[in-house]
Write an enzyme that holds these catalytic residues in place. Structure first.
Site, PDB file in Angstrom:
ATOM      1  N   GLY A   1      -5.211 -10.970   2.985  1.00 57.24           N
ATOM      2  CA  GLY A   1      -4.144 -11.943   2.919  1.00 57.24           C
ATOM      3  C   GLY A   1      -4.600 -13.389   2.926  1.00 57.24           C
ATOM      4  O   GLY A   1      -4.047 -14.229   2.203  1.00 57.24           O
TER       5      GLY A   1
ATOM      6  N   SER B   1     -36.464  -8.396  -7.976  1.00 55.76           N
ATOM      7  CA  SER B   1     -37.828  -8.217  -8.494  1.00 55.76           C
ATOM      8  C   SER B   1     -37.962  -6.885  -9.232  1.00 55.76           C
ATOM      9  O   SER B   1     -37.158  -5.965  -9.049  1.00 55.76           O
ATOM     10  CB  SER B   1     -38.831  -8.258  -7.345  1.00 55.76           C
ATOM     11  OG  SER B   1     -38.707  -7.096  -6.539  1.00 55.76           O
TER      12      SER B   1
ATOM     13  N   HIS C   1       0.875  -1.173   0.000  1.00 59.26           N
ATOM     14  CA  HIS C   1       0.000   0.000   0.000  1.00 59.26           C
ATOM     15  C   HIS C   1       0.908   1.216   0.000  1.00 59.26           C
ATOM     16  O   HIS C   1       1.962   1.209   0.647  1.00 59.26           O
ATOM     17  CB  HIS C   1      -0.914  -0.016   1.225  1.00 59.26           C
ATOM     18  CG  HIS C   1      -1.807   1.186   1.354  1.00 59.26           C
ATOM     19  ND1 HIS C   1      -2.518   1.703   0.294  1.00 59.26           N
ATOM     20  CD2 HIS C   1      -2.092   1.974   2.418  1.00 59.26           C
ATOM     21  CE1 HIS C   1      -3.229   2.750   0.712  1.00 59.26           C
ATOM     22  NE2 HIS C   1      -2.980   2.939   1.991  1.00 59.26           N
TER      23      HIS C   1
END
Length: 341
Positions: free
Chosen positions: A135, A253, A109
């Site tokens: 992970g 629906s 990151h």
């Protein structure tokens, strides 16, 4: 223009021939990367702080475990698999003093690098390999002969081989089996933070709680509100995950579909979109990161207060009771459980 997708044929694990790979941290991502790379034939060591509870587990999994600084000294490629707010301090004290020309630092990151909580050593490669899943799934898919899609990025390329190293790592953890997209540290960091805050965690949990509260305050039973605003959310998320939004609409629906397309935009209206843009600006300018660093360094007082407030919400008590009536559901009481690093 669609992003280029890299697969197994684009990556070469030979890049790591006679190289030592170190994974710092043995939590969610760390353990998966280490195990997958080892099973792919790479030489992998694990770096942990002296008192880490994960040392025993890593040894049981067949790894040589070293103190963080020593692992960095021994390795050619070093993955920083540590929590964002711990990375800068550990980098300063244990990682940077043991870096040298030719080494490679890898992140899953980009926050610490992009927002300059860490200033990379000038003579090393800096890359990112970011699987798009937790992970345990990275590990499970690898074992099944599959792979978790991932992102790769190059933050600093001193060797001229940084991208090859990132793709080789991605192949070692199984991600090139599924497909790997190239990005930048900036793009991955900012989009990841925005997704967490505005949609996946912050947006979704706030929407669920607000819907629950609206029904309960109108006099409906909490159990009915829980079923309609939280329990059935998994069905909708699964349908979107498998077939996209249009696929989800195909499966529900006509009444649900009409309510979706006519009422949804009233909930996520102009004011909400304006707030999303404000959140994105706070991320892009570094305001969020500065606030988060200040909160962390201040002892996490507001952080813990807000978490505690969420834990005591009526939806939690209601959900705990209803889930106990669902024998088919895998029960997970994960509060208070934290991965070790």
């Amino acid at each position: 223009m669609p992003a280029k997708v890299y697969t197994d044929r684009d990556a070469d694990l030979g890049v790591f021939h006679n190289k030592t790979l170190a994974v710092l941290g043995y939590g969610s991502q760390g353990h998966a990367h280490a195990l997958n790379l080892k099973d792919s034939g790479c030489k992998v060591i694990v770096g942990l702080y002296p008192g880490s509870k994960s040392r025993k587990v890593a040894v049981q999994h067949g790894f040589k475990v070293y103190d963080t600084a020593e692992a960095v000294r021994r390795a050619d490629v070093i993955m920083v698999g540590l929590p964002d707010m711990k990375q800068a301090d550990i980098y300063t004290h244990d990682i940077l003093p043991n870096l040298a020309k030719g080494k490679t630092l890898l992140f899953s990151h980009g926050l610490s690098v992009h927002f300059k909580l860490i200033k990379p050593h000038p003579q090393i490669d800096v890359i990112m390999v970011a699987p798009k899943g937790p992970g345990h799934m990275v590990r499970r898919l690898y074992v099944e002969g599959k792979g978790m899609p991932a992102l790769v990025a190059v933050g600093q390329d001193k060797s001229g081989q940084a991208k090859r190293k990132a793709l080789a790592w991605a192949k070692g953890i199984g991600s090139t089996r599924a497909g790997v997209l190239q990005t930048t540290f900036k793009e991955e960091t900012e989009t990841d933070l925005f997704g967490e805050q505005a949609v996946l965690c912050g947006g979704a949990s706030a929407l669920v709680q607000a819907g629950f509260e609206t029904l309960v305050q109108a006099g409906y039973q909490p159990e009915m509100a829980y079923f309609e605003c939280l329990h059935e959310l998994k069905l909708i998320c699964d349908l979107m995950y498998e077939s996209g939004i249009s696929g989800m609409r195909f499966s529900v629906s006509e009444t649900a579909k009409y309510g979706d397309i006519t009422r949804g935009p009233r909930v996520i209206n102009g004011a909400v979109r304006k707030e999303m843009k404000k959140i994105l600006r706070e991320i892009q300018t570094g305001q969020f990161t500065r606030q988060w660093v200040k909160e962390y360094q201040g002892g996490l007082k507001n952080y813990n207060r807000l978490l505690k407030k969420g834990e005591t919400h009526l939806i939690e008590k209601t959900g705990s009771h209803l889930r106990s009536m669902m024998p088919w559901m895998s029960k997970k009481n994960i509060r208070g459980v934290q991965a070790s690093y």
